[in-house]
Enzyme design. Structure first.
Site, PDB file in Angstrom:
ATOM      1  N   LEU A   1      -0.668  -0.684  14.906  1.00  0.00           N
ATOM      2  CA  LEU A   1       0.203  -0.476  16.162  1.00  0.00           C
ATOM      3  C   LEU A   1       0.107   1.050  16.644  1.00  0.00           C
ATOM      4  O   LEU A   1       0.933   1.132  17.632  1.00  0.00           O
ATOM      5  CB  LEU A   1       1.708  -0.954  15.830  1.00  0.00           C
ATOM      6  CG  LEU A   1       1.831  -2.544  15.178  1.00  0.00           C
ATOM      7  CD1 LEU A   1       3.342  -2.646  14.487  1.00  0.00           C
ATOM      8  CD2 LEU A   1       1.583  -3.344  16.237  1.00  0.00           C
TER       9      LEU A   1
ATOM     10  N   ASP B   1       0.876  -1.261  -0.044  1.00  0.00           N
ATOM     11  CA  ASP B   1       0.101  -0.089  -0.056  1.00  0.00           C
ATOM     12  C   ASP B   1       0.928   1.202   0.061  1.00  0.00           C
ATOM     13  O   ASP B   1       1.845   1.471   0.846  1.00  0.00           O
ATOM     14  CB  ASP B   1      -0.999   0.117   1.176  1.00  0.00           C
ATOM     15  CG  ASP B   1      -1.826   1.218   1.231  1.00  0.00           C
ATOM     16  OD1 ASP B   1      -2.999   1.273   0.623  1.00  0.00           O
ATOM     17  OD2 ASP B   1      -1.699   2.259   1.725  1.00  0.00           O
TER      18      ASP B   1
ATOM     19  N   ARG C   1      10.805  -0.243   7.800  1.00  0.00           N
ATOM     20  CA  ARG C   1      11.928   0.575   7.484  1.00  0.00           C
ATOM     21  C   ARG C   1      12.948  -0.369   6.967  1.00  0.00           C
ATOM     22  O   ARG C   1      13.787   0.034   6.128  1.00  0.00           O
ATOM     23  CB  ARG C   1      12.521   1.404   8.373  1.00  0.00           C
ATOM     24  CG  ARG C   1      11.743   2.418   8.645  1.00  0.00           C
ATOM     25  CD  ARG C   1      12.239   3.556   9.876  1.00  0.00           C
ATOM     26  NE  ARG C   1      11.480   4.876  10.390  1.00  0.00           N
ATOM     27  CZ  ARG C   1      11.720   5.831   9.549  1.00  0.00           C
ATOM     28  NH1 ARG C   1      12.541   6.101   8.617  1.00  0.00           N
ATOM     29  NH2 ARG C   1      10.948   6.864   9.984  1.00  0.00           N
TER      30      ARG C   1
ATOM     31  N   TYR D   1       2.967  10.226  -0.100  1.00  0.00           N
ATOM     32  CA  TYR D   1       4.109   9.682   0.890  1.00  0.00           C
ATOM     33  C   TYR D   1       5.476  10.053   0.244  1.00  0.00           C
ATOM     34  O   TYR D   1       5.892   9.456  -0.838  1.00  0.00           O
ATOM     35  CB  TYR D   1       3.880   8.280   1.067  1.00  0.00           C
ATOM     36  CG  TYR D   1       2.558   7.690   1.626  1.00  0.00           C
ATOM     37  CD1 TYR D   1       1.855   8.955   2.502  1.00  0.00           C
ATOM     38  CD2 TYR D   1       2.244   6.332   1.494  1.00  0.00           C
ATOM     39  CE1 TYR D   1       0.606   8.297   2.866  1.00  0.00           C
ATOM     40  CE2 TYR D   1       1.107   6.037   1.999  1.00  0.00           C
ATOM     41  CZ  TYR D   1       0.231   6.893   2.717  1.00  0.00           C
ATOM     42  OH  TYR D   1      -0.802   6.457   3.447  1.00  0.00           O
TER      43      TYR D   1
ATOM     44  N   ARG E   1       4.294  11.983  15.259  1.00  0.00           N
ATOM     45  CA  ARG E   1       4.119  11.681  16.593  1.00  0.00           C
ATOM     46  C   ARG E   1       4.466  12.603  17.536  1.00  0.00           C
ATOM     47  O   ARG E   1       4.043  12.737  18.876  1.00  0.00           O
ATOM     48  CB  ARG E   1       4.938  10.176  17.034  1.00  0.00           C
ATOM     49  CG  ARG E   1       4.424   9.100  16.056  1.00  0.00           C
ATOM     50  CD  ARG E   1       5.296   7.852  16.287  1.00  0.00           C
ATOM     51  NE  ARG E   1       6.562   8.193  15.691  1.00  0.00           N
ATOM     52  CZ  ARG E   1       7.384   7.266  15.184  1.00  0.00           C
ATOM     53  NH1 ARG E   1       7.210   6.104  15.708  1.00  0.00           N
ATOM     54  NH2 ARG E   1       8.621   7.643  14.674  1.00  0.00           N
TER      55      ARG E   1
END
Length: 333
Positions: free
Chosen positions: A221, A52, A296, A57, A242
């Site tokens: 997650l 995906d 990653r 991105y 974050r």
């Protein structure tokens, strides 16, 4: 690995799907291309055949990485899931956010899904991905400035031309899905969902179950919070999504880690990590077809795929749910 058909389409995907947002670097503090390509290959070796991605991105970089990765893979054995409708190179539609590209340049991003824009976006994605068709083409976010029927008519045309196999949406409400369905048969809706964020259970899940639509969940997650590796007060870079996120307050991290410590012994009985247990629980929930998980590097990709190496009994799922109910009274709103 387990595989799931997307709605009534003829596209089947791996229930663990490689999520390439972090691979694009954007809002995740950069990337290393060779590691991302290696991660996709490592996933594929363990049966993760679906990837995906999205143009936004890394402003095309994630799609280019995916394109590089699939060059050496059999195209008919890989499912490419990409998106449209988040424009950083055209100031049209509904303003979404101010951000920066991977080089630190300021960018304005718009939610725009006009007919001509979608056709251009599809051509750009096909070029970056190095393929002549997209398995699942998803509207990334609703665009309040464009009628849904106009958007869906454009995707219908791409399906007729053979450039798209199946149509999906992302971040759509039930009402928006119903409107889209007047024009086009949707295969899926991609939405956020995790142990800590379960609001779709109220409406999206029942609707999709009743109408045979697949649900692809992102952030299962919770941006890494459910891995058990986060410490209260952990700092993130200025460009990391974050940073300042309500889920990552020191108090909430403490609460979540307390939950994870209660279910850790169950993970150990399965020879699994906490992340793998969380992913297995996610895929055991009614209506959840696919979990999108980023990696990653190859090591992380292997760990994600291995979440399918064990099963959870009804009693074990119920035990986890009990811990979640106890957390609910104190968890972040």
């Amino acid at each position: 690995m387990e595989y799931q058909k997307l709605g009534s389409s003829d596209v089947s995907v791996s229930r663990i799907t490689f999520g390439s947002w972090a691979a694009g670097g954007w809002m995740w503090g950069g990337t290393e291309q060779n590691d991302a390509v290696g991660a996709i290959h490592a996933s594929y070796e363990l049966g993760v055949t679906s990837i995906d991605t999205a143009p936004v991105y890394g402003m095309g970089f994630s799609e280019e990485i995916v394109g590089e990765a699939i060059k050496s893979l059999p195209r008919d054995k890989v499912q490419i899931l990409t998106k449209f409708g988040m424009r950083w190179n055209e100031a049209k539609g509904d303003f979404a956010m101010k951000t920066k590209d991977n080089n630190g340049h300021d960018l304005d991003v718009y939610k725009y899904a006009g007919r001509d824009s979608i056709i251009r976006e599809c051509e750009d994605s096909l070029r970056r991905l190095g393929t002549d068709y997209i398995d699942l083409y998803q509207q990334h976010w609703p665009d309040v400035t464009t009628p849904i029927d106009e958007t869906m008519e454009a995707v219908s045309r791409l399906i007729e031309q053979g450039k798209v196999r199946a149509a999906g949406v992302s971040n759509y409400s039930v009402a928006q899905m119903q409107e889209a369905e007047k024009t086009l048969n949707l295969a899926s809706n991609q939405v956020p969902y995790s142990m800590l964020r379960r609001d779709i259970e109220a409406d999206v899940v029942p609707y999709c179950l009743e109408n045979h639509k697949a649900i692809l969940v992102y952030s299962p997650l919770q941006l890494g919070l459910l891995t058990g590796k986060m410490k209260p007060g952990q700092e993130f870079g200025a460009g990391d999504l974050r940073n300042g996120n309500r889920f990552f307050t020191p108090e909430n991290v403490k609460r979540v880690n307390s939950l994870l410590n209660k279910i850790r012994p169950l993970a150990e009985t399965k020879n699994a990590t906490l992340s793998q247990l969380v992913l297995r629980w996610t895929l055991a929930q009614p209506g959840i077809s696919v979990a999108l998980v980023g990696a990653r590097n190859p090591e992380q990709a292997v760990q994600n795929a291995r979440a399918m190496d064990f099963q959870l009994t009804f009693e074990q799922v119920d035990f986890i749910n009990k811990q979640l109910r106890e957390l609910a009274g104190t968890a972040v709103a």
